[in-house]
Scaffold this active site. Structure first.
Site, short mmCIF file in Angstrom:
data_model
loop_
_atom_site.label_atom_id
_atom_site.label_comp_id
_atom_site.label_asym_id
_atom_site.label_seq_id
_atom_site.Cartn_x
_atom_site.Cartn_y
_atom_site.Cartn_z
N LEU A 142 1.26 -1.42 0.11
CA LEU A 142 0.67 0.36 0.23
C LEU A 142 0.98 1.38 -0.29
O LEU A 142 0.23 2.28 -0.62
CB LEU A 142 -1.14 -0.37 1.04
CG LEU A 142 -1.96 1.30 1.10
CD1 LEU A 142 -2.91 1.36 -0.29
CD2 LEU A 142 -2.42 1.04 2.47
N ASN A 143 1.62 0.98 0.79
CA ASN A 143 2.56 2.29 0.99
C ASN A 143 3.70 2.73 -0.75
O ASN A 143 3.81 3.67 -0.54
CB ASN A 143 3.32 2.08 2.42
CG ASN A 143 2.43 2.94 3.42
OD1 ASN A 143 2.59 1.17 3.97
ND2 ASN A 143 2.38 3.84 3.57
N HIS A 196 -7.20 -0.31 -0.57
CA HIS A 196 -5.24 -1.14 -0.78
C HIS A 196 -5.02 -1.46 -2.05
O HIS A 196 -4.24 -0.94 -3.03
CB HIS A 196 -5.17 -2.25 0.03
CG HIS A 196 -5.07 -1.22 1.00
ND1 HIS A 196 -4.30 -2.87 1.57
CD2 HIS A 196 -5.20 -1.16 1.75
CE1 HIS A 196 -4.30 -2.78 3.67
NE2 HIS A 196 -5.00 -2.16 2.88
N TYR A 269 -13.87 7.39 6.47
CA TYR A 269 -12.12 7.53 6.24
C TYR A 269 -11.49 6.61 5.39
O TYR A 269 -11.30 7.89 4.93
CB TYR A 269 -11.92 6.90 8.40
CG TYR A 269 -10.65 6.67 8.82
CD1 TYR A 269 -9.65 8.16 8.96
CD2 TYR A 269 -9.41 5.99 8.54
CE1 TYR A 269 -8.85 7.97 9.10
CE2 TYR A 269 -8.19 5.72 8.90
CZ TYR A 269 -7.52 7.25 8.99
OH TYR A 269 -6.40 6.95 9.28
N TYR A 270 -11.82 5.31 5.46
CA TYR A 270 -11.00 5.19 3.54
C TYR A 270 -11.76 6.15 2.79
O TYR A 270 -11.00 6.19 1.93
CB TYR A 270 -11.72 3.63 3.80
CG TYR A 270 -10.72 3.09 4.90
CD1 TYR A 270 -9.18 3.02 4.66
CD2 TYR A 270 -10.43 3.34 6.14
CE1 TYR A 270 -8.43 2.71 5.42
CE2 TYR A 270 -9.74 2.11 7.11
CZ TYR A 270 -8.38 2.72 7.03
OH TYR A 270 -7.75 1.93 7.73
N GLN A 271 -13.27 6.12 2.31
CA GLN A 271 -12.97 7.05 0.86
C GLN A 271 -12.25 8.33 1.81
O GLN A 271 -11.56 8.34 -0.05
CB GLN A 271 -14.68 7.34 1.52
CG GLN A 271 -15.02 8.08 0.39
CD GLN A 271 -16.71 8.52 0.00
OE1 GLN A 271 -17.00 7.50 0.81
NE2 GLN A 271 -17.13 9.13 -0.82
N HIS A 425 -13.16 -3.18 6.19
CA HIS A 425 -12.52 -2.13 7.59
C HIS A 425 -13.91 -2.39 8.32
O HIS A 425 -14.44 -1.17 9.08
CB HIS A 425 -12.56 -1.24 6.91
CG HIS A 425 -10.51 -0.61 6.59
ND1 HIS A 425 -9.93 -1.10 7.40
CD2 HIS A 425 -10.30 -0.64 5.68
CE1 HIS A 425 -8.82 -1.27 7.01
NE2 HIS A 425 -8.72 -0.78 5.39
N ASP A 445 -19.22 7.13 17.83
CA ASP A 445 -18.86 5.77 17.86
C ASP A 445 -17.60 5.77 18.20
O ASP A 445 -16.33 6.80 18.02
CB ASP A 445 -19.40 5.66 16.67
CG ASP A 445 -18.49 4.60 15.51
OD1 ASP A 445 -17.92 4.32 15.90
OD2 ASP A 445 -19.86 4.37 15.07
N HIS A 476 -20.43 -0.18 19.90
CA HIS A 476 -20.59 0.76 19.63
C HIS A 476 -22.82 1.38 20.12
O HIS A 476 -23.25 0.59 20.71
CB HIS A 476 -21.92 0.06 17.82
CG HIS A 476 -20.08 0.48 16.88
ND1 HIS A 476 -20.18 -1.20 17.28
CD2 HIS A 476 -19.76 0.92 16.41
CE1 HIS A 476 -19.00 -0.85 16.46
NE2 HIS A 476 -18.77 0.04 15.91
#
Length: 748
Positions: A142-143, A196, A269-271, A425, A445, A476
Site C-alpha cells: 500500500l505504501n 489498497h 475515513y477510508y473514502q 474495514h 462512535d 457502538h
C-alpha cells in the site's frame, strides 16, 4: 461486459491516435495549464500563498541533502517516514520546476530518483513481515503504491528535462520493475476490490501514462488477467482478498464499492483516503485522454463521491468515524483539498465548493487549483449547506444506507448506520447511531483502535483491540443480544447481509425520521430501529427520540449502550457502585468494559441521567420496565497497554425477553458559564415517557410528557411505509387517524 469491451476499444483507438503526440507535463499539470498559471503568478493570493509555503518547505529539503535509506522500519520509524517524506517532496519539487522554471528542482528530483534506481533492483521484500502483501520500500505494498502515485507526477514534470539515456535508466531500473512488482508480483494486493488495490491500480496506471506504456495502463484499468489468488486468503484486517470471478482494476473499484450516491462502502475515513488516487488518476485520464469521459463514468460517481464525503462530516468538518475511522480526520486533509479542487474544475464550477476551499485555505498547484483560486478571488463562493440526507450503500444502492438528520442551523447532527458490512474495514454495528451538537460528539462512535504512524503503538498499525473491541457490537450505540456481536463478529457472515431501509423522511424540518430493519444479525430475531428529531417550542433544542424494537422466537438478554462524552451531573434513581471493579462480560468486547454502577428496576418508570459536555447539559430519559437494569460502564478492562480510551457509557439491559422495545429520548438543554459560574436550565424538561397500548401489533406508540404537562404522542406503523396509506387505530381508548407511516400529536 459490453461496457468494459467498448471502453477498452475506445481507449485503444485513442491511444494509437495520440501515442506519437505526447508532451509533458500531461498528467496533473498540463503544458498549456502551466503557461496560464505562470501568467497569473503574483496576482492570486491563495495560489501564491500555497506556492510560497511549498517552495519554502522544498528549499529546506533540498538544502538538507538526499536521503534514500535502506528500508527497515514499520510505520512511524525513520526509514518509513523518510521515504514517505520523499514522495511528497519529489512531487512538489516537480511542480515547482514547472511553475518556476528553476532547474534546481528538476535536478533534485532526478538526483533522488537515481538513488532509488540504484537500490531498487537490489531490494528484497521489506524485512518487516506483518503485511499480507509486503512492499520493498515500505512494510506493505500500500505504501509502495502511495510513493509511486506521487512520484509519477514528479517524473512527468521533469520528463523533458531528462535525456533519453537518463529516462531509460529510471524506467529500466526503477519504474517498470516497480510497477511489475505492485501488479504481477503482488496479485493478492493488486487484484481485489479494496482501497489498497485502488492505490495499486492508480500507481501502475499513473506511471503507465507518463511512459505511454499501454500494457501498464490496461492492468490499471482492468486488473490482472490471471492471478492464482486463493479466494480464502485474508488480509491483515481479516477481510477476504477476493471473490472468485470478481472483476478487478480501477474501473471495478469504481463500480463495486461506490453506491450511486457516491457513498463508499468502507466508510468515510477510508473514502477520504481513497479519494486521492481515485480523483488524481481521473484528472490524469481526463487531461491525457479526455475522450474517455472518466468523470461521466457510472453517472458521474466520482464527483458525487466528493459531495457525499463533505456531507459525512460534522459542523467542524470532521468525518463521522463509521467503521474503521480515526477521529479528527477532516476535509482539511490534503486528499480533500485535492478532491474539492478537481470536483470544482471538472464538475461544473459549483460555487459552494469554493466555500470549502476557502476554509481549507490552500489549493492544489495545478489547473484545478488555479480554477478554485480564481473563483475565490472573483468572490464566487457560496455556502456549502449540509442538509439532512440519505446516502445509499451498495454498487446499485440497494444495500442499506447511512441516514443523516440535521437541524436547520447545521449545528445538530444525528447519524444512523444501516449499511452493508463495509469490506474488511467494516464493524459489526447494524442500526447504530451517533449524535453531534455544535461540532461536539455527544453520543459517540468509538472509531478504530489504532495510533496511525505512531511507532510505539504496534508500529502504527492496527491494534489487536481493534478486533476485540472496536469492531464488536458492544463498542457502538446499538442493540446486542446475549452479549454476542452481530453476525457473531464474523466477516464471512456479515459480508453477505445488509440492513433494510424502512423509512427516511425529512420533508418536515420540525419532525425528521429515519427507520431501518435488521433481520440477519441474530438468527430468529428481528430488529427495527426508528429515530426521530423533533423541533418544538416545548424544548430548548432539537430532541432525539430513539425507538429500538426487538422480537425473537426465543428468550434472550438485550443490551442497548449509549457512549456519552462528558461528566455525569445527576440521576433520578438509586444505584450501587462496587468497591472493586469487575468486567461486564468475558468476550465479544464485554471483557473490555468495567462495571462502575448498577441499578435493577423494581417497577416501571422513566429513568433519567444528566451529564454535561463542555457548556451544555444533556439528559437521557429512558422507559424502563420492572427487572430492567441500568449499568454505568467504562472502557479499559483487559487493556494493560492502555490502547483504548477510557470512555464511559450507559447500558440499558432487558433480561429474559422475547420481544420488547427500548424507548429513549436525548435532550440538550441549558448551559454553564465557566466565568460567571452560573448554570442555566440544568434540569430536563421531560417528566416521563410512556408506551401506549395498541391492540394492533403492526403499530408502536409512545408519549412524552413535559414538566409543564404538554403531551407529545407518536404512532408508527411498522409494516407499511407508504406515505399515502391511511391509518385508523385506537390508542389508550382514543381513536387516531392519519395518512402515512407515522404521526405526531401534541396536546396542551
Amino acid at each position: 461486459m459490453n461496457f468494459y469491451y467498448s471502453f477498452f476499444v475506445v481507449f485503444s483507438i485513442a491511444f494509437s491516435i495520440h501515442a506519437n503526440a505526447q508532451e509533458h507535463p500531461n498528467l496533473i499539470l498540463t503544458k498549456s495549464g502551466v503557461e496560464t498559471i505562470k501568467k497569473q503568478l503574483g496576482t492570486i493570493p491563495i495560489f501564491d500563498t500555497t506556492l510560497n509555503k511549498v517552495k519554502n518547505a522544498i528549499d529546506q529539503e533540498i538544502a538538507s541533502g538526499i536521503h534514500v535509506p535502506i528500508p527497515k522500519d514499520m510505520a512511524g520509524g525513520y526509514t518509513h517516514d523518510r521515504h514517505k517524506k520523499n514522495w511528497i517532496t519529489l512531487q512538489q519539487a516537480g511542480v515547482l520546476y514547472q511553475l518556476l522554471a528553476d532547474d534546481k528542482y528538476a535536478k533534485y528530483v532526478h538526483d533522488v530518483l537515481k538513488e532509488y534506481a540504484k537500490i531498487y533492483p537490489t531490494l528484497p521484500l521489506h524485512p518487516q513481515t506483518r503485511s499480507y502483501a509486503r512492499g520493498k520500500i515500505f512494510w506493505q505494498c500500500l505504501n509502495d503504491s502511495n510513493w509511486l502515485v506521487y512520484v509519477s507526477q514528479a517524473y512527468d514534470c521533469i520528463y523533458d528535462y531528462l535525456s533519453k539515456k537518463e529516462r531509460d535508466n529510471l524506467e529500466k531500473n526503477l519504474f517498470i520493475p516497480y510497477a511489475n512488482f505492485l501488479s504481477e508480483g503482488s496479485p493478492q494486493f493488486f487484484n481485489r476490490i479494496h482501497n489498497h488495490s485502488t492505490w495499486g491500480n492508480v500507481a501502475v496506471g499513473m506511471i503507465g501514462l507518463v511512459m505511454d506504456n499501454q500494457e501498464l495502463i490496461d492492468r490499471a484499468l482492468y486488473g490482472l488477467k490471471s492471478d492464482n489468488i486463493d479466494p480464502n486468503q485474508k488480509d491483515n484486517d481479516g477481510g477476504f482478498i477476493k471473490t472468485k470471478g470478481q472483476k478487478t482494476g480501477f474501473l471495478a473499484n469504481l463500480d463495486e464499492p461506490f453506491s450511486p450516491d457516491g457513498y463508499y462502502t468502507e466508510g468515510p475515513y477510508y473514502q477520504r483516503y481513497a479519494m486521492y488516487p481515485f480523483m488524481i488518476f481521473a484528472e490524469a485520464l481526463q487531461n491525457k485522454k479526455p475522450e474517455l469521459k472518466i468523470f461521466e463514468y457510472k453517472n458521474g460517481v466520482l464527483i458525487k463521491a466528493v459531495y457525499a464525503l463533505l456531507n459525512l462530516t460534522n459542523a467542524n468538518g470532521e468525518f463521522f468515524p463509521l467503521n474503521d475511522g480515526q477521529k479528527g480526520m477532516s476535509y482539511y486533509s490534503r486528499e480533500l483539498v485535492s478532491a474539492v479542487n478537481i470536483a470544482y474544475h471538472f464538475g461544473g464550477n459549483d460555487p459552494s465548493l469554493l466555500s470549502i476551499a476557502k476554509q481549507q485555505n490552500r489549493i492544489q498547484l495545478d489547473d484545478t487549483g488555479l480554477s478554485v483560486a480564481l473563483g475565490i478571488q472573483q468572490k464566487k463562493a457560496k455556502p456549502f449547506i449540509k442538509k439532512s440526507i440519505e446516502l445509499r450503500d451498495g454498487s446499485d444502492g440497494t444495500q442499506g444506507s447511512v441516514g443523516i438528520l440535521r437541524s436547520k442551523n447545521q449545528q445538530f447532527g444525528l447519524v444512523m448506520k444501516y449499511t452493508a458490512q463495509g469490506l474488511s474495514h467494516g464493524h459489526y454495528d447494524k442500526l447504530s447511531f451517533s449524535y453531534y451538537n455544535k461540532g461536539n460528539e455527544i453520543l459517540q462512535d468509538y472509531g478504530l483502535a489504532r495510533f496511525v504512524n505512531i511507532e510505539q503503538k504496534n508500529g502504527g498499525g492496527y491494534l489487536k483491540e481493534n478486533k476485540t473491541w472496536a469492531k464488536q457490537s458492544i463498542a457502538h450505540n446499538t442493540i446486542i443480544q446475549d452479549e454476542i456481536s452481530h453476525f457473531e463478529g464474523k466477516f464471512k457472515i456479515g459480508s453477505t447481509h445488509h440492513s433494510e431501509k424502512y423509512l427516511f423522511d425529512v420533508s418536515n424540518p420540525k419532525l425528521q425520521i429515519v427507520s431501518a430493519k435488521e433481520d440477519n444479525a441474530y438468527p430468529g430475531t428481528n430488529l427495527h430501529r426508528t429515530m426521530l428529531v423533533l423541533e418544538d417550542n416545548d424544548f430548548e433544542n432539537p430532541l432525539v427520540i430513539d425507538v429500538m424494537q426487538f422480537k425473537s422466537k426465543t428468550t434472550h438478554q438485550f443490551d442497548l449502550p449509549f457512549y456519552y462524552n462528558g461528566q455525569i451531573i445527576d440521576t433520578n434513581f438509586e444505584y450501587s457502585s462496587p468497591e472493586t471493579l469487575t468486567k461486564v462480560g468475558e468476550k465479544n468486547g464485554y471483557q473490555h468494559l468495567w462495571l462502575e454502577g448498577k441499578s435493577i428496576l423494581k417497577e416501571e418508570r422513566t429513568l433519567q441521567t444528566t451529564w454535561k459536555t463542555n457548556q451544555t447539559f444533556y439528559t437521557l430519559s429512558t422507559l424502563a420496565k420492572q427487572n430492567d437494569e441500568f449499568l454505568f460502564t467504562r472502557i479499559g478492562a483487559n487493556d494493560p497497554n492502555f490502547n483504548l480510551r477510557r470512555d464511559p457509557s450507559f447500558l440499558i439491559r432487558k433480561p429474559k425477553q422475547e420481544e420488547g422495545v427500548f424507548i429513549s429520548v436525548v435532550e440538550a438543554h441549558g448551559s454553564y458559564n465557566y466565568v460567571t459560574e452560573i448554570a442555566n436550565n440544568a434540569h430536563s424538561n421531560i417528566k416521563k415517557i410512556t408506551k401506549n397500548s395498541t391492540k394492533n401489533k403492526n403499530y408502536v406508540s409512545w408519549s412524552i410528557l413535559t414538566k409543564k404537562d404538554k403531551k407529545h404522542t407518536f404512532v408508527l406503523c411498522t409494516t407499511d411505509s407508504n406515505n399515502k396509506t391511511s391509518h385508523t387505530i385506537t390508542i389508550n381508548g382514543k381513536p387516531f387517524s392519519w395518512v402515512g407511516p407515522y404521526t405526531h400529536n401534541k396536546e396542551n
